[in-house]
Design an enzyme around this catalytic site. Structure first.
Site, PDB file in Angstrom:
ATOM      1  N   GLY A 145       2.076   2.107  11.007  1.00  0.00           N
ATOM      2  CA  GLY A 145       3.086   3.159  10.950  1.00  0.00           C
ATOM      3  C   GLY A 145       3.721   3.505  12.284  1.00  0.00           C
ATOM      4  CG  HIS A 167      -6.048   1.940   5.071  1.00  0.00           C
ATOM      5  ND1 HIS A 167      -5.655   2.852   6.020  1.00  0.00           N
ATOM      6  CD2 HIS A 167      -5.001   1.089   4.912  1.00  0.00           C
ATOM      7  CE1 HIS A 167      -4.430   2.553   6.420  1.00  0.00           C
ATOM      8  NE2 HIS A 167      -4.008   1.493   5.757  1.00  0.00           N
ATOM      9  CB  SER A 173       4.652  -2.009  12.364  1.00  0.00           C
ATOM     10  OG  SER A 173       4.242  -0.664  12.643  1.00  0.00           O
ATOM     11  CD  GLU A 220      -3.328   5.583   6.635  1.00  0.00           C
ATOM     12  OE1 GLU A 220      -3.296   5.625   5.389  1.00  0.00           O
ATOM     13  OE2 GLU A 220      -2.406   5.117   7.321  1.00  0.00           O
ATOM     14  CG  ASN A 240      -1.763   1.205   1.370  1.00  0.00           C
ATOM     15  OD1 ASN A 240      -1.915   1.975   0.420  1.00  0.00           O
ATOM     16  ND2 ASN A 240      -2.340   1.410   2.551  1.00  0.00           N
ATOM     17  CD  GLU A 250      -3.929  -2.543   7.256  1.00  0.00           C
ATOM     18  OE1 GLU A 250      -2.751  -2.716   6.966  1.00  0.00           O
ATOM     19  OE2 GLU A 250      -4.585  -1.557   6.890  1.00  0.00           O
ATOM     20  CE  LYS A 289      -0.077   3.581   4.833  1.00  0.00           C
ATOM     21  NZ  LYS A 289      -0.236   3.807   6.243  1.00  0.00           N
TER      22      LYS A 289
HETATM   23  C1  PEP Z   1      -0.959   0.221   6.055  1.00  0.00           C
HETATM   24  O1  PEP Z   1      -0.823   1.231   5.411  1.00  0.00           O
HETATM   25  O2  PEP Z   1      -1.994  -0.409   5.948  1.00  0.00           O
HETATM   26  C2  PEP Z   1       0.103  -0.236   6.939  1.00  0.00           C
HETATM   27  C3  PEP Z   1      -0.015  -1.393   7.487  1.00  0.00           C
HETATM   28  O3  PEP Z   1       1.173   0.629   7.115  1.00  0.00           O
HETATM   29  P1  PEP Z   1       2.547   0.276   7.848  1.00  0.00           P
HETATM   30  O4  PEP Z   1       3.067  -1.010   7.248  1.00  0.00           O
HETATM   31  O5  PEP Z   1       3.430   1.443   7.557  1.00  0.00           O
HETATM   32  O6  PEP Z   1       2.263   0.093   9.299  1.00  0.00           O
END
Ligand code: PEP
Length: 242
Positions: free
Chosen positions: A167, A95, A203, A97, A8, A161, A10
């Protein structure tokens, strides 16, 4: 079982950066056990599609969102048909976000997922609890509500998630991931949806990816930050494919 490695990007990597990134990536997977899916921003989808094609790559293309409408007066929106047209096979939906910054509801995620499925793609439906929910022991309740409201059929991938792991460098224990994935599977079965792949996101890095992927209840990973740096992406490919 094939495991999904979903990248992803983003709101990162414009056209020039996308191509520079792809040119630095070792894309030929050395085994068939993993399906790589790149999800760039809308503006890079066409270019990434052509780049993957020119490299005869077996990596797939995904989007990060789509409209729950087919066409018409929806300024700024992109339909599932348009994504299919660009070569997408997958679309990330719901997601955290988008749920946070665009107030996306479960109902709207479900509507989008139905459009994605209708146009022959697979929705990757994200669910996850906040840190507060986690501390209060509400994880399964929160996930049950999100799953019941946003998953329309068994033609999808569910991405677990935890919001607090995205992040942040914080990752649940492997035992916690396994337990939550088993609970998600139970909820899906109660809804009549069997054998849905459940991927973990939050992460994921080169040094923890194999431990996470080694668990049978984990059908893959969704990677944010580590998927936009050529060094970490190549390290991930090396970890999972060699
Ligand atoms: C994500 O964007 O869904 C995500 C898991 O980001 P990260 O791997 O940076 O935690």
């Amino acid at each position: 079982m094939t495991k999904f490695i979903i990248c992803n990007w983003k709101m990162n990597l414009g056209n020039q950066d996308s191509i520079e990134f792809l040119n630095q990536i070792e894309m030929k997977s050395l085994n068939n056990d993993h399906q790589f899916i790149i999800c760039p921003p809308y503006t890079s989808l066409g270019l990434v599609a052509n780049n993957l094609k020119s490299k005869e790559s077996d990596w797939h293309l995904g989007a990060q969102n789509c409209s729950d409408q087919d066409k018409g007066a929806r300024t700024g929106d992109i339909s599932a048909a348009m994504l299919k047209d660009l070569g997408c096979n997958y679309t990330i939906l719901g997601h955290s976000e988008r749920r946070q910054y665009h107030q996306e509801s479960n109902e709207s995620v479900k509507g989008k997922a139905l459009k994605v499925i209708t146009h022959g793609m697979i929705p990757i439906i994200c669910v996850g609890e906040t840190e507060e929910d986690y501390i209060q022991g509400k994880t399964i309740d929160v996930l049950t509500e999100q799953l019941s409201g946003s998953v329309p059929s068994n033609q999808c991938i569910v991405a677990y998630e935890p919001v607090w792991a995205i992040g942040t460098g914080k990752v649940p224990t492997i035992k916690e991931i396994e337990t939550v994935h088993q609970s998600i599977d139970n909820v899906m079965q109660d809804l009549g949806f069997l054998n849905i792949p459940i991927v973990y996101g939050g992460s994921v890095k080169p040094d923890n990816i194999n431990q996470i992927l080694s668990k049978p209840t984990v059908s893959g990973v969704l990677i944010g930050g580590a998927s936009i740096q050529p060094e970490s992406m190549n390290a991930i490919i090396k970890e999972v494919c060699l």
